[in-house]
Design a protein around this motif. Sequence first.
Motif, PDB file in Angstrom:
ATOM      1  N   THR A 194      -0.540 -10.616  -3.210  1.00 25.73           N
ATOM      2  CA  THR A 194      -1.978 -10.752  -3.422  1.00 25.73           C
ATOM      3  C   THR A 194      -2.657  -9.392  -3.513  1.00 25.73           C
ATOM      4  OG1 THR A 194      -2.550 -10.811  -1.051  1.00 25.73           O
ATOM      5  CG2 THR A 194      -1.954 -12.902  -2.093  1.00 25.73           C
ATOM      6  N   LYS A 204       3.565  -4.769   5.538  1.00 21.71           N
ATOM      7  CA  LYS A 204       3.222  -5.651   4.430  1.00 21.71           C
ATOM      8  C   LYS A 204       2.548  -6.942   4.905  1.00 21.71           C
ATOM      9  CE  LYS A 204       6.824  -5.929   1.507  1.00 21.71           C
ATOM     10  NZ  LYS A 204       6.332  -5.526   0.177  1.00 21.71           N
ATOM     11  N   THR A 205       3.042  -7.511   6.002  1.00 19.49           N
ATOM     12  CA  THR A 205       2.422  -8.738   6.509  1.00 19.49           C
ATOM     13  C   THR A 205       1.060  -8.448   7.128  1.00 19.49           C
ATOM     14  OG1 THR A 205       3.742  -8.465   8.533  1.00 19.49           O
ATOM     15  CG2 THR A 205       4.574 -10.006   6.883  1.00 19.49           C
ATOM     16  N   TYR A 225      -1.299  -8.319   4.282  1.00 19.08           N
ATOM     17  CA  TYR A 225      -1.568  -9.675   3.805  1.00 19.08           C
ATOM     18  C   TYR A 225      -2.600 -10.358   4.700  1.00 19.08           C
ATOM     19  CZ  TYR A 225      -0.963 -14.624   2.764  1.00 19.08           C
ATOM     20  OH  TYR A 225      -1.195 -15.944   2.447  1.00 19.08           O
ATOM     21  N   ASP A 278       1.771  -6.653  -0.600  1.00 15.05           N
ATOM     22  CA  ASP A 278       1.816  -7.364   0.675  1.00 15.05           C
ATOM     23  C   ASP A 278       2.923  -8.420   0.650  1.00 15.05           C
ATOM     24  OD1 ASP A 278       0.473  -8.847  -1.234  1.00 15.05           O
ATOM     25  OD2 ASP A 278      -0.946  -9.730   0.165  1.00 15.05           O
ATOM     26  N   SER A 332       3.630 -12.304   1.456  1.00 10.94           N
ATOM     27  CA  SER A 332       2.911 -13.549   1.698  1.00 10.94           C
ATOM     28  C   SER A 332       3.848 -14.726   1.908  1.00 10.94           C
ATOM     29  CB  SER A 332       1.987 -13.849   0.506  1.00 10.94           C
ATOM     30  OG  SER A 332       2.768 -14.244  -0.618  1.00 10.94           O
TER      31      SER A 332
END
Length: 410
Positions: A286, A316-317, A320, A396, A398
């Motif tokens: 995203t 990355k999480t 997100y 990110d 996801s």
Amino acid sequence: MTSMIDQEKASIQVLSEGGVAQPKGFKAGGLHCGIKYKRPDLGWIYSEVPAAAAAVYTTNQFQAAPLIVSQESIAVEQKLQLVLCNSGIANACTGEEGLENAYASRKMVAQHLEIPEHYAAVVSTGVIGDQLPMEKISQGIEQIALTDHEESQFEKAILTTDTVTKHVAVQIEIDGKTVTIGGAAKGSGMVHPNMATMLGFITTDANVVQEDLLQALKEVTNKTFNMITIDGDTSTNDMVLVMANGMAENKPLSKSHSDWPLFVKGLAYVSQTLSKMIARDGEGATKLVEVKVTGAKNDQAAQAISKAIVGSSLVKTAIYGADPNWGRIVCAVGYSGQPIDTEKIKVALGSITIVENGLPVPFSEEEATDYLKQEEIEIVVDLNEGDGKAIAWGCDLSYDYVKINASYRT
């Protein structure tokens, strides 16, 4: 976000449209041959004259059959005239039959277009372990018509889980001649620095000495395609290929040419643009994430640290979820394998400083959270130890990434 060559755009004209067929003498197209249910799955790039060719390849020890065949083609004269690419099946880990199929594909397309066999390269991307449906490949090759070409169809034919096509073209002036550099790429998942499940195709009508073209590609790739990561997996098939057919009629470009730096800048712009497009189109992504590291002891250290941050699943999480968790960023810096002075590090999310001298500083959680909700995120790390710098790109992580890859084959 800033670009490593933003300040040099004045000498590079970015075209609003165009890709690999934009340079003089190049054509490209794609069609549906039946590997996929209905989408285009067989693409081609053709040069009217043999072009100087150079490529860099995946570092995965399981190199797919088409890579072996294409490397052999380039090795003969360092020239290519045609690239054939199928999607849907990778022709990797397919043994002797897979290698024979890659050779057969090269022979069929060379005969169909009446060029020497070693002037053709073959490329595949898709599911690992399946054999190519050679009857469908053969029928598809027979449908290739150089009078019926549309580069957007090539861009579609090379895709796997990508959600958008990726292309760019620029023009520069060399020896009073307009030189065009075009590119197209695919890549969405199984992408990690040092090649990945991505393919990059770059064409130019510049007249370039092959040896220097290869060196330029290697240098540019290390700062662009090798600085992206989606999920930390390095694939079996992938490469970046450049073809220079000389139809712009400039004097031969080499490192000794006064305009050599400008050509390399154009090549870098195309490569960086495609790299960022791949990162932005990561499976389930995203947001595009850019990690800029400055103040490192050298560029190599900066590259390692920026890759560690952009490749961290926890970073990355957090992005997100729009969570300004600075601890995950400094943790990635710490395990990058590069020696640093932890008491000098500064970290910022965009313009919001969150760590200074290795310690957290007061910042607005609400402001940082709002920033992380944007579609493009910049993480800036200043090590304050030297002049080394690097930029890495990713996305990110996801829920959709898991969904896409849990059922990729089925």
